[in-house]
Scaffold this motif. Structure first.
Motif, mmCIF file in Angstrom:
data_model
loop_
_atom_site.group_PDB
_atom_site.id
_atom_site.type_symbol
_atom_site.label_atom_id
_atom_site.label_comp_id
_atom_site.label_asym_id
_atom_site.label_seq_id
_atom_site.Cartn_x
_atom_site.Cartn_y
_atom_site.Cartn_z
ATOM 1 N N LYS A 42 0.848 -1.191 0.000
ATOM 2 C CA LYS A 42 0.000 0.000 0.000
ATOM 3 C C LYS A 42 0.887 1.245 0.000
ATOM 4 O O LYS A 42 2.070 1.174 0.338
ATOM 5 C CB LYS A 42 -0.905 0.035 1.241
ATOM 6 N N THR A 44 0.717 5.820 0.574
ATOM 7 C CA THR A 44 -0.055 7.003 0.958
ATOM 8 C C THR A 44 -0.422 7.870 -0.243
ATOM 9 O O THR A 44 -1.242 8.761 -0.113
ATOM 10 C CB THR A 44 0.744 7.841 1.966
ATOM 11 N N PRO A 46 -1.514 6.787 -3.818
ATOM 12 C CA PRO A 46 -1.769 5.785 -4.864
ATOM 13 C C PRO A 46 -1.828 6.359 -6.280
ATOM 14 O O PRO A 46 -1.581 5.639 -7.235
ATOM 15 C CB PRO A 46 -3.124 5.193 -4.442
ATOM 16 N N ASP A 205 0.713 11.813 7.003
ATOM 17 C CA ASP A 205 0.846 10.563 6.250
ATOM 18 C C ASP A 205 0.447 9.378 7.111
ATOM 19 O O ASP A 205 -0.239 8.455 6.651
ATOM 20 C CB ASP A 205 2.294 10.401 5.759
ATOM 21 N N GLN A 208 -3.267 9.389 7.436
ATOM 22 C CA GLN A 208 -3.899 8.958 6.184
ATOM 23 C C GLN A 208 -3.807 7.448 6.022
ATOM 24 O O GLN A 208 -4.772 6.796 5.596
ATOM 25 C CB GLN A 208 -3.206 9.656 4.999
ATOM 26 N N LEU A 209 -2.649 6.870 6.374
ATOM 27 C CA LEU A 209 -2.467 5.425 6.267
ATOM 28 C C LEU A 209 -3.400 4.700 7.229
ATOM 29 O O LEU A 209 -4.005 3.687 6.882
ATOM 30 C CB LEU A 209 -0.999 5.074 6.567
ATOM 31 N N ASP A 212 -6.874 4.827 5.851
ATOM 32 C CA ASP A 212 -7.057 3.868 4.756
ATOM 33 C C ASP A 212 -7.302 2.461 5.308
ATOM 34 O O ASP A 212 -8.172 1.735 4.816
ATOM 35 C CB ASP A 212 -5.818 3.867 3.845
ATOM 36 N N ASN A 213 -6.506 2.081 6.333
ATOM 37 C CA ASN A 213 -6.687 0.757 6.925
ATOM 38 C C ASN A 213 -8.067 0.624 7.564
ATOM 39 O O ASN A 213 -8.758 -0.399 7.402
ATOM 40 C CB ASN A 213 -5.591 0.491 7.969
ATOM 41 N N SER A 215 -10.714 2.313 6.799
ATOM 42 C CA SER A 215 -11.722 2.309 5.742
ATOM 43 C C SER A 215 -11.863 0.928 5.118
ATOM 44 O O SER A 215 -12.985 0.452 4.874
ATOM 45 C CB SER A 215 -11.346 3.339 4.670
ATOM 46 N N GLU A 216 -10.733 0.259 4.890
ATOM 47 C CA GLU A 216 -10.802 -1.086 4.307
ATOM 48 C C GLU A 216 -11.444 -2.075 5.297
ATOM 49 O O GLU A 216 -12.218 -2.949 4.901
ATOM 50 C CB GLU A 216 -9.389 -1.552 3.925
#
Length: 294
Positions: A42, A44, A46, A205, A208-209, A212-213, A215-216
């Motif tokens: 993954k 930060t 994409p 960052d 944000q990471l 993202d985790n 959110s998944e």
């Protein structure tokens, strides 16, 4: 498991940065266990990078490579400092697993599986460190010592792009970068560096990471809930169908019972006295007459 699942080489992503040119970096993953290991990459940013492959299976004690390509950039970051990060997630996969067997749930922390995470930072290399031409006896010769150093650096860092042998004119004016009217119009302004900007970007960052985790993970839970909801909906539809059939059968039985009652009442009304009653009266009359005459 005491030892780390994978050995990552190099421990950082190094790119030769040139304006309006792509650059690639190679990373090698080594399986240090006797298990099949699944990995997922993954980032930060994409939209800025392309990872091939971003998932895979590594057999026991074997190695696997993936390539990260940085898209062509129109402006250079201040001081050639990049705050982008990459995250490599690894977990133990079933024996004999392939890439087709990799699912999103394999990398969900709430699943109870052992998941290791390693962060890789991005390092930008200026092309000005590439070999240049030096005058020797009136002829232009390559500075071989710098060329050897660059080649060694490329092998150790995994950088695939070979630096140019001459410094392009457009690169000489990289630092400092002056903001133009076109950049202002397009919103490509150079951020002003302060003492705490680097820390703030690093924290951003990380946040944000983490988002993202989360959110998944939320998407995975929503998918599970959606499947259960579909199952419950199917059961409700079946129950409603059975109730409808039972209601129809009940109504049909009521109608048949009403028809039967009507037929019985009709026969009673049209038939007068029952035949058996008439026979009984006749027998009694005969018996009484015989008794009187005797």
């Amino acid at each position: 498991m005491a030892t780390e699942l994978l050995q990552i080489d190099p421990p950082e992503l190094r790119f030769v940065f040139e304006l309006k040119k792509q650059s690639s970096s190679l990373v090698q993953l080594g399986n240090r266990t006797d298990h099949y290991i699944a990995f997922k990459v993954k980032t930060t940013s994409p939209k800025k990078y392309c990872v091939r492959p971003n998932i895979g299976i590594i057999k026991p004690n074997e190695k696997c490579d993936f390539t990260v390509t940085m898209q062509a950039q129109r402006i250079a970051p201040p001081d050639m400092q990049c705050k982008d990060k990459f995250l490599i997630q690894t977990t133990v996969a079933p024996f004999g697993a392939t890439e087709e067997d990799i699912t999103y749930n394999m990398f969900v922390k709430d699943s109870g599986r052992l998941i290791e995470e390693k962060k890789l930072r991005v390092v930008l290399i200026s092309p000005s460190s590439s070999p240049v031409l030096l005058p020797v006896n009136g002829d232009m010769k390559l500075d071989t010592s710098k060329e050897i150093d660059v080649q060694k650096d490329r092998v150790l860092s995994g950088v695939e792009n070979i630096p140019p042998r001459t410094v392009p004119e457009e690169v000489k004016g990289l630092e400092p970068i002056k903001e133009t009217k076109e950049d202002r119009a397009e919103g490509n302004t150079v951020p002003i560096q302060t003492e705490n900007v680097g820390d703030m970007k690093a924290a951003k960052d990380d946040v944000q990471l983490s988002l993202d985790n989360e959110s998944e993970e939320l998407k995975s839970k929503l998918g599970i809930m959606d499947s259960k909801l579909r199952e419950v909906t199917g059961i409700i539809i079946k129950l409603n169908e059975e109730r409808r059939r039972n209601t129809e059968e009940k109504d049909s039985l009521k109608k048949e019972l009403e028809l039967l009652k009507r037929e019985i009442n009709k026969k009673r009304t049209q038939g007068g006295f029952p035949f058996l009653f008439v026979c009984m009266v006749a027998l009694i009359s005969v018996a009484v007459g015989y008794y009187i005459h005797s």
